[in-house]
Design a protein around this motif. Structure first.
Motif, short mmCIF file in Angstrom:
data_model
loop_
_atom_site.label_atom_id
_atom_site.label_comp_id
_atom_site.label_asym_id
_atom_site.label_seq_id
_atom_site.Cartn_x
_atom_site.Cartn_y
_atom_site.Cartn_z
N MET A 175 54.18 48.33 6.02
CA MET A 175 53.07 47.36 6.82
C MET A 175 53.23 46.03 6.66
SD MET A 175 49.31 48.80 7.38
CE MET A 175 49.53 50.69 6.58
N GLU A 176 54.14 45.47 5.73
CA GLU A 176 54.16 44.01 5.25
C GLU A 176 55.08 43.56 6.28
OE1 GLU A 176 54.44 46.62 2.66
OE2 GLU A 176 52.47 46.14 2.19
N GLU A 177 56.18 44.16 6.79
CA GLU A 177 56.82 43.84 7.81
C GLU A 177 56.17 43.51 9.08
OE1 GLU A 177 60.83 45.64 8.95
OE2 GLU A 177 60.62 46.69 7.10
N THR A 178 55.06 44.62 9.37
CA THR A 178 54.22 44.47 10.62
C THR A 178 53.45 43.16 10.41
OG1 THR A 178 54.36 46.71 10.94
CG2 THR A 178 52.86 45.61 12.06
N PHE A 235 47.03 39.40 19.72
CA PHE A 235 46.96 40.01 18.50
C PHE A 235 46.18 39.38 17.57
CE2 PHE A 235 50.65 42.24 20.63
CZ PHE A 235 50.80 43.31 19.96
N GLU A 236 45.67 40.32 16.57
CA GLU A 236 45.04 39.56 15.62
C GLU A 236 45.63 40.32 14.21
OE1 GLU A 236 41.05 40.86 16.39
OE2 GLU A 236 40.92 39.35 18.18
N LEU A 237 45.45 39.63 13.04
CA LEU A 237 45.82 40.16 11.78
C LEU A 237 45.12 41.67 11.70
CD1 LEU A 237 46.20 37.31 9.46
CD2 LEU A 237 48.14 38.87 10.62
N GLU A 278 47.40 49.42 12.94
CA GLU A 278 47.34 50.40 14.09
C GLU A 278 48.68 49.98 14.80
OE1 GLU A 278 43.02 51.83 15.78
OE2 GLU A 278 43.69 49.74 16.42
N MET A 279 49.01 48.97 14.62
CA MET A 279 50.54 48.59 15.28
C MET A 279 51.57 49.29 14.61
SD MET A 279 52.39 44.81 15.81
CE MET A 279 54.36 44.80 16.00
N TYR A 280 51.53 49.30 13.37
CA TYR A 280 52.59 50.16 12.34
C TYR A 280 52.38 51.39 12.62
CZ TYR A 280 54.85 51.82 8.49
OH TYR A 280 55.75 52.26 7.74
N ASN A 281 51.19 52.23 12.62
CA ASN A 281 51.08 53.68 12.68
C ASN A 281 51.35 54.02 14.27
OD1 ASN A 281 50.53 53.90 10.04
ND2 ASN A 281 48.18 53.50 10.29
N ASN A 282 50.92 53.26 15.31
CA ASN A 282 51.15 53.69 16.61
C ASN A 282 52.60 53.62 17.26
OD1 ASN A 282 48.60 55.00 16.71
ND2 ASN A 282 47.81 53.17 17.78
N VAL A 298 55.17 40.06 11.36
CA VAL A 298 55.48 39.83 12.66
C VAL A 298 54.02 39.40 13.46
CG1 VAL A 298 55.85 41.36 14.88
CG2 VAL A 298 57.54 41.69 12.78
N VAL A 299 53.07 40.04 13.30
CA VAL A 299 51.66 39.77 13.64
C VAL A 299 51.50 38.19 13.32
CG1 VAL A 299 49.48 40.11 13.76
CG2 VAL A 299 51.03 42.32 14.08
N GLN A 300 51.75 37.89 12.20
CA GLN A 300 51.55 36.56 11.78
C GLN A 300 52.04 35.48 12.53
OE1 GLN A 300 48.88 35.43 9.26
NE2 GLN A 300 49.43 33.69 10.68
#
Length: 196
Positions: free
Chosen positions: A49-52, A19-21, A26-30, A55-57
């Motif tokens: 999207m801030e939550e996502t 995963f990358e920032l 797309e992670m949030y929307n999909n 998580v990705v960080q």
């Protein structure tokens, strides 16, 4: 075991990579903001999207460890980020990984998750040196079990009220595949191809 971390792997239709920032939107929307997708998993639906991004960080930070296995599933045809898959519990002394996965609803019933899981099983058994891979699903989510069966895993039983997800405490169906099962399956495939 020979820990190799989350290395990029390609299949016919997919790229499995870290995963990358830049994947946050797309992670949030999909899938991350979809209650239908998160119903039977252990983390709550993301409300923004801030939550996502947080998580990705966390995923990105964890990639520094060579025993961290978590892939972003990318559809080759469109370069779209459509899900995630990885080993979330590791037991080095048993050479055992527990795997899990999530894919956006638009990509269900297309064989995508099975394609990704089969590829990871090959990587875990042939390169990392795992002996057993297991996975669980809420018994009310049989579609997840179909992915496990199609990937060569065997149903072992139901652990009553042994899981918890966004629907509450649940019964967990458990599946596994051993290295010897994997090798036996591959031998049968090779024998079927042998025309001599």
């Amino acid at each position: 075991m020979n820990h190799l971390g989350t290395k990029t792997i390609e299949t016919e239709r997919l790229i499995l990579r870290k995963f990358e920032l830049t994947d946050v939107e797309e992670m949030y929307n999909n899938w991350a903001n979809d209650d239908d997708v998160t119903r039977y998993i252990t983390w709550a639906t993301h409300r923004n999207m801030e939550e996502t991004e947080k998580v990705v960080q966390g995923y990105v930070d964890d990639y520094e460890r060579d025993n961290y296995y978590h892939w972003c599933i990318v559809l080759k045809e469109t370069n779209e980020v459509i899900g995630g898959i990885g080993a979330f519990r590791l037991f080095d002394d048993l050479k055992l990984f527990e795997v899990g996965y999530v894919v956006g609803k638009r990509f269900w019933n297309k064989g995508i998750t099975t394609e990704a899981l089969k590829t990871l099983l090959k990587f875990f058994f042939e390169e990392v040196g795992v002996n057993r891979v297991e996975a669980r699903h809420d018994t009310k989510n049989p579609g997840s079990g179909k992915v496990m069966i199609k990937s060569g895993m065997q149903f072992e039983g139901i652990l009553r009220q042994a899981g918890k997800n966004n629907m509450g405490i649940c019964d967990s169906a458990i599946y596994s595949i051993l290295k010897e099962d994997y090798e036996r399956m591959n031998k049968k495939i090779l024998e079927a191809w042998d025309l001599s």
